[in-house]
Design a protein around this motif. Structure first.
Motif, PDB file in Angstrom:
ATOM      1  N   ALA A 160       0.804  -1.226   0.000  1.00  0.00           N
ATOM      2  CA  ALA A 160       0.000   0.000   0.000  1.00  0.00           C
ATOM      3  C   ALA A 160       0.834   1.271   0.000  1.00  0.00           C
ATOM      4  CB  ALA A 160      -0.938   0.006   1.205  1.00  0.00           C
ATOM      5  N   ILE A 161       2.123   1.196  -0.295  1.00  0.00           N
ATOM      6  CA  ILE A 161       2.962   2.403  -0.318  1.00  0.00           C
ATOM      7  C   ILE A 161       2.434   3.406  -1.328  1.00  0.00           C
ATOM      8  CG2 ILE A 161       5.270   3.290  -0.833  1.00  0.00           C
ATOM      9  CD1 ILE A 161       6.401   0.660   0.192  1.00  0.00           C
ATOM     10  N   GLU A 162       1.983   2.921  -2.460  1.00  0.00           N
ATOM     11  CA  GLU A 162       1.439   3.821  -3.480  1.00  0.00           C
ATOM     12  C   GLU A 162       0.263   4.620  -2.925  1.00  0.00           C
ATOM     13  OE1 GLU A 162       0.840   5.378  -7.484  1.00  0.00           O
ATOM     14  OE2 GLU A 162       2.533   4.459  -6.432  1.00  0.00           O
ATOM     15  N   GLY A 163      -0.638   3.944  -2.235  1.00  0.00           N
ATOM     16  CA  GLY A 163      -1.778   4.633  -1.650  1.00  0.00           C
ATOM     17  C   GLY A 163      -1.378   5.601  -0.557  1.00  0.00           C
ATOM     18  N   GLN A 164      -0.376   5.246   0.232  1.00  0.00           N
ATOM     19  CA  GLN A 164       0.084   6.130   1.298  1.00  0.00           C
ATOM     20  C   GLN A 164       0.742   7.385   0.734  1.00  0.00           C
ATOM     21  OE1 GLN A 164       2.527   3.289   3.312  1.00  0.00           O
ATOM     22  NE2 GLN A 164       0.810   2.324   4.379  1.00  0.00           N
ATOM     23  N   LEU A 165       1.516   7.240  -0.323  1.00  0.00           N
ATOM     24  CA  LEU A 165       2.111   8.405  -0.980  1.00  0.00           C
ATOM     25  C   LEU A 165       1.028   9.320  -1.538  1.00  0.00           C
ATOM     26  CD1 LEU A 165       5.065   6.770  -2.974  1.00  0.00           C
ATOM     27  CD2 LEU A 165       5.285   8.261  -0.994  1.00  0.00           C
ATOM     28  N   LEU A 166       0.043   8.718  -2.204  1.00  0.00           N
ATOM     29  CA  LEU A 166      -1.020   9.517  -2.822  1.00  0.00           C
ATOM     30  C   LEU A 166      -1.872  10.220  -1.767  1.00  0.00           C
ATOM     31  CD1 LEU A 166      -2.339  10.303  -5.504  1.00  0.00           C
ATOM     32  CD2 LEU A 166      -3.781   8.273  -5.323  1.00  0.00           C
ATOM     33  N   ALA A 167      -2.178   9.512  -0.685  1.00  0.00           N
ATOM     34  CA  ALA A 167      -2.954  10.126   0.400  1.00  0.00           C
ATOM     35  C   ALA A 167      -2.183  11.277   1.034  1.00  0.00           C
ATOM     36  CB  ALA A 167      -3.302   9.071   1.457  1.00  0.00           C
ATOM     37  N   GLY A 168      -0.887  11.096   1.230  1.00  0.00           N
ATOM     38  CA  GLY A 168      -0.064  12.167   1.783  1.00  0.00           C
ATOM     39  C   GLY A 168      -0.027  13.386   0.882  1.00  0.00           C
ATOM     40  N   ALA A 169       0.097  13.155  -0.437  1.00  0.00           N
ATOM     41  CA  ALA A 169       0.102  14.268  -1.389  1.00  0.00           C
ATOM     42  C   ALA A 169      -1.224  15.017  -1.357  1.00  0.00           C
ATOM     43  CB  ALA A 169       0.385  13.744  -2.791  1.00  0.00           C
ATOM     44  N   ALA A 208      -5.868 -10.982  10.180  1.00  0.00           N
ATOM     45  CA  ALA A 208      -5.059 -11.966   9.443  1.00  0.00           C
ATOM     46  C   ALA A 208      -5.501 -12.151   8.001  1.00  0.00           C
ATOM     47  CB  ALA A 208      -5.084 -13.322  10.173  1.00  0.00           C
ATOM     48  N   VAL A 209      -5.876 -11.044   7.330  1.00  0.00           N
ATOM     49  CA  VAL A 209      -6.211 -11.099   5.913  1.00  0.00           C
ATOM     50  C   VAL A 209      -4.915 -11.094   5.109  1.00  0.00           C
ATOM     51  CG1 VAL A 209      -7.502  -9.965   4.053  1.00  0.00           C
ATOM     52  CG2 VAL A 209      -8.350  -9.883   6.409  1.00  0.00           C
ATOM     53  N   ASN A 210      -4.944 -11.698   3.933  1.00  0.00           N
ATOM     54  CA  ASN A 210      -3.757 -11.749   3.080  1.00  0.00           C
ATOM     55  C   ASN A 210      -3.187 -10.348   2.869  1.00  0.00           C
ATOM     56  OD1 ASN A 210      -2.438 -11.592   0.234  1.00  0.00           O
ATOM     57  ND2 ASN A 210      -2.407 -13.765   0.750  1.00  0.00           N
ATOM     58  N   GLN A 211      -1.901 -10.171   3.165  1.00  0.00           N
ATOM     59  CA  GLN A 211      -1.291  -8.847   3.173  1.00  0.00           C
ATOM     60  C   GLN A 211      -1.198  -8.228   1.785  1.00  0.00           C
ATOM     61  OE1 GLN A 211       2.447  -9.430   5.168  1.00  0.00           O
ATOM     62  NE2 GLN A 211       1.494 -10.018   7.107  1.00  0.00           N
ATOM     63  N   ILE A 212      -0.915  -9.024   0.789  1.00  0.00           N
ATOM     64  CA  ILE A 212      -0.793  -8.491  -0.572  1.00  0.00           C
ATOM     65  C   ILE A 212      -2.153  -8.024  -1.089  1.00  0.00           C
ATOM     66  CG2 ILE A 212      -0.211  -9.066  -2.954  1.00  0.00           C
ATOM     67  CD1 ILE A 212       1.942 -10.916  -1.867  1.00  0.00           C
ATOM     68  N   ILE A 213      -3.183  -8.816  -0.842  1.00  0.00           N
ATOM     69  CA  ILE A 213      -4.530  -8.436  -1.292  1.00  0.00           C
ATOM     70  C   ILE A 213      -4.975  -7.144  -0.623  1.00  0.00           C
ATOM     71  CG2 ILE A 213      -6.967  -9.111  -1.231  1.00  0.00           C
ATOM     72  CD1 ILE A 213      -6.075 -11.990  -1.586  1.00  0.00           C
ATOM     73  N   VAL A 214      -4.765  -7.043   0.686  1.00  0.00           N
ATOM     74  CA  VAL A 214      -5.158  -5.832   1.399  1.00  0.00           C
ATOM     75  C   VAL A 214      -4.415  -4.616   0.846  1.00  0.00           C
ATOM     76  CG1 VAL A 214      -5.145  -4.651   3.622  1.00  0.00           C
ATOM     77  CG2 VAL A 214      -5.779  -7.050   3.503  1.00  0.00           C
ATOM     78  N   VAL A 216      -3.136  -4.110  -2.178  1.00  0.00           N
ATOM     79  CA  VAL A 216      -3.646  -3.745  -3.504  1.00  0.00           C
ATOM     80  C   VAL A 216      -5.006  -3.057  -3.382  1.00  0.00           C
ATOM     81  CG1 VAL A 216      -4.449  -4.649  -5.715  1.00  0.00           C
ATOM     82  CG2 VAL A 216      -2.362  -5.557  -4.682  1.00  0.00           C
ATOM     83  N   VAL A 217      -5.871  -3.598  -2.539  1.00  0.00           N
ATOM     84  CA  VAL A 217      -7.200  -3.005  -2.349  1.00  0.00           C
ATOM     85  C   VAL A 217      -7.085  -1.590  -1.798  1.00  0.00           C
ATOM     86  CG1 VAL A 217      -9.334  -3.168  -1.011  1.00  0.00           C
ATOM     87  CG2 VAL A 217      -8.399  -5.206  -2.110  1.00  0.00           C
ATOM     88  N   LEU A 218      -6.186  -1.381  -0.862  1.00  0.00           N
ATOM     89  CA  LEU A 218      -6.013  -0.044  -0.286  1.00  0.00           C
ATOM     90  C   LEU A 218      -5.519   0.947  -1.336  1.00  0.00           C
ATOM     91  CD1 LEU A 218      -4.507  -0.804   3.241  1.00  0.00           C
ATOM     92  CD2 LEU A 218      -6.774   0.100   2.721  1.00  0.00           C
TER      93      LEU A 218
END
Length: 429
Positions: A160-169, A208-214, A216-218
Motif C-alpha cells: 500500500a505504499i502507493e496509496g500512502q504516498l497519494l494520500a499524503g500528497a 489476518a487477511v492476506n497482506q498483498i490483497i489488502v 492492492v485493495v487499499l
C-alpha cells in the motif's frame, strides 16, 4: 526483559547494494553483456566529436570550466572498464567468493558515463542539473522504500505504499491550501499515511487477511477516494482547496556554495533535509539499537521473540503505522515539496518503484537510498536527454526507469532473502 540474539539476516542486509551471492554467475554475465553492448554501440558505433559537461552554477564559491571529452574514445575506455569489472566478477564467482558491492557501483557509473558521452556527442549537458534532478525525483522513492523497510522488517508486506504516498500528497495539498500555511500540509501528510497504514494493520495483523490483497485493495481505494474528491471538490473550488504554497529552498551557508555538491545536497527544501535525517536515524535505529534488534527479531523469528517477552503483533502494528507516516511525508513532496497542485493519480506508480528500491537495497535504509537514487537518475536522464535533443527515440527513453528497475532487481542484485517471517501471520499460542 530478556534480550534476543541478533538475527543473521539483520547483519547480512546491511551489505552494499549490488553485492552478489557467492558463486553466482548472474552478475558477471549481466556485466559482460552490458559491457559488450557499451563497447559496440556507445564506442565503436558512436558519433565522433566532443561531449561537454558543465559542472558549475552561478552561485558556486568558484567556477569550474566545462569539461569536454572525445566522445568515441571516452566511451570505448569506459566500456573496457566495464568489461574488466565483468572479468573480475567472473573470477570471484569461479572461486566461490562474493563480488564486493563497489564493483556494481563502479560498473554502473562507468556504463552510465559511457552512455552519456555517446548520447550528448557534439552537445553539452549540465551535469550538476542532472544530479539535482536525480535527488529531486528520488525523494518520494526514498520515503516509500523506508516505509517498506519498516513494515517488512517486522514481517508485514506493505504493497500500500502507493496509496500512502497519494494520500499524503492529497492531504498535504488540501491542508496547506485551506490554512495558507505550508507547514500545516507538512504535518497533515504523515497523518494521511498513518490512516491508510491503520487499515493495513487492522486487516492484516488483527484479522489476518492476506497482506498483498489488502495492500492492492487499499491502493485502489485511495485512488478512488482522492479521484472522487478531486473531481467534486478540488476542481470546483480550486482557489480554496487546491492552491497549496510550496516549501522554499533553504541554502546551508558555505556548504551550498561548494561546486556540484553544494547545489545538489545543500540547496534543498525541508522535506529533502528530513529525508537525510530519516535515512540516518532509520539505519542507526534498525542496526545499532535495542529497538532495532527487537524489530528484526519479530521479522525473523516471531515465536522466539514472543518467548522472550516481545509483543509481536503490537510491534508489528506500531511499525506499520510508522511506515505509513514515513510514506505519507514522502507524498507531501509531490505537492508542497514540488510546489504543485494535487492531480489525480499524480504519484504515477512511484510506490511500486519504491518497493523495487527496497528489495534492491536489501531491506536496508542506506541500500534503499542508493537504489532510489539509481531509479531517480534513470528518470532524470530521460528528461535531460529530451531537453538536449538526442537521436534516441522518445519511446525508448520513457522505458528507461522501468528497464533499470528490471535489470537492478533481476540481474544485478543477485540472490536476496527477505526477513524470514515476511508475509506470515502470527497468533500467540
Amino acid at each position: 526483559m530478556s534480550t534476543v540474539t541478533a538475527p543473521t539476516q539483520g547483519a547480512a542486509s546491511q551489505g552494499a547494494v549490488g553485492g552478489s551471492t557467492p558463486g553466482s554467475r548472474k552478475a558477471p554475465i549481466t556485466y559482460a553483456v552490458l559491457g559488450l553492448f557499451a563497447l559496440v554501440v556507445f564506442g565503436l558505433l558512436g558519433q565522433p566529436g566532443s561531449s561537454t559537461f558543465s559542472v558549475s552554477t552561478r552561485t558556486d564559491l568558484f567556477q569550474i570550466t566545462p569539461i569536454g571529452v572525445p566522445s568515441r574514445l571516452t566511451a570505448i575506455v569506459l566500456a573496457l572498464v566495464c568489461l574488466g569489472l565483468a572479468a573480475f566478477a567472473a573470477l570471484r564467482a569461479k572461486e566461490g567468493r562474493r563480488t564486493p558491492g563497489w564493483v556494481a557501483g563502479t560498473f554502473a557509473a562507468a556504463f552510465v558515463l559511457a552512455f552519456l558521452t555517446w548520447a550528448v556527442a557534439g552537445e553539452s549537458i549540465p551535469f550538476t542539473g542532472l544530479l539535482q534532478g536525480t535527488l529531486f525525483l528520488a525523494v518520494p522513492l526514498v520515503f516509500g522504500a523506508l516505509s517498506g523497510v519498516m513494515c517488512e522488517r517486522v514481517g508485514v508486506i506493505n504493497i500500500a505504499i502507493e496509496g500512502q504516498l497519494l494520500a499524503g500528497a492529497f492531504l498535504a495539498a488540501v491542508a496547506a491550501s485551506l490554512s495558507g500555511n505550508v507547514y500545516a500540509g507538512l504535518i497533515a501528510a504523515p497523518i494521511a499515511g498513518v490512516l491508510v497504514a491503520l487499515l493495513l494493520a487492522v486487516f492484516t495483523i488483527t484479522y489476518a487477511v492476506n497482506q498483498i490483497i489488502v495492500g492492492v485493495v487499499l491502493n485502489v481505494l485511495v485512488v478512488g477516494v482522492t479521484g472522487f474528491l478531486y473531481s467534486t471538490v478540488l476542481t470546483v473550488n480550486a482557489s480554496s482547496w487546491n492552491q497549496p504554497p510550496g516549501l522554499q529552498r533553504i541554502a546551508i551557508p558555505l556548504l551550498s556554495e561548494i561546486p556540484v555538491l553544494g547545489p545538489v545536497l545543500f540547496r534543498q527544501n525541508l522535506i529533502v533535509y528530513l529525508m537525510y535525517a530519516a535515512v540516518i536515524v532509520a539505519n542507526i535505529a534498525l542496526f545499532r539499537s535495542k529497538w532495532g534488534l527487537r524489530v528484526r527479531a519479530v521479522g525473523e523469528h516471531p515465536r522466539a521473540a514472543d518467548t522472550v517477552g516481545i509483543k509481536v503483533n503490537a510491534t508489528r502494528f506500531k511499525n506499520v503505522l510508522l511506515g505509513g507516516a514515513i510514506a505519507g511525508l514522502g507524498g507531501a513532496f509531490f505537492t508542497i515539496g514540488a510546489g504543485l497542485a494535487f492531480g489525480k493519480e499524480m504519484t504515477a506508480g512511484k510506490g511500486y518503484i519504491a518497493l523495487a528500491a527496497m528489495i534492491f537495497g536489501r531491506w536496508s535504509p542506506k541500500g534503499a537510498l542508493g537504489a532510489a537514487l539509481l531509479f531517480g537518475f534513470a528518470e532524470q536522464l530521460r528528461i535531460s536527454l529530451g531537453i538536449v535533443g538526442t537521436g534516441i527515440p522518445s519511446q525508448f527513453m520513457l522505458m528507461t526507469p522501468y528497464l533499470v528497475t528490471i535489470f537492478a532487481v533481476a540481474g544485478l542484485v543477485g540472490r536476496v532473502r527477505p526477513p524470514a517471517a515476511n508475509g506470515t501471520h502470527y497468533a500467540k499460542s
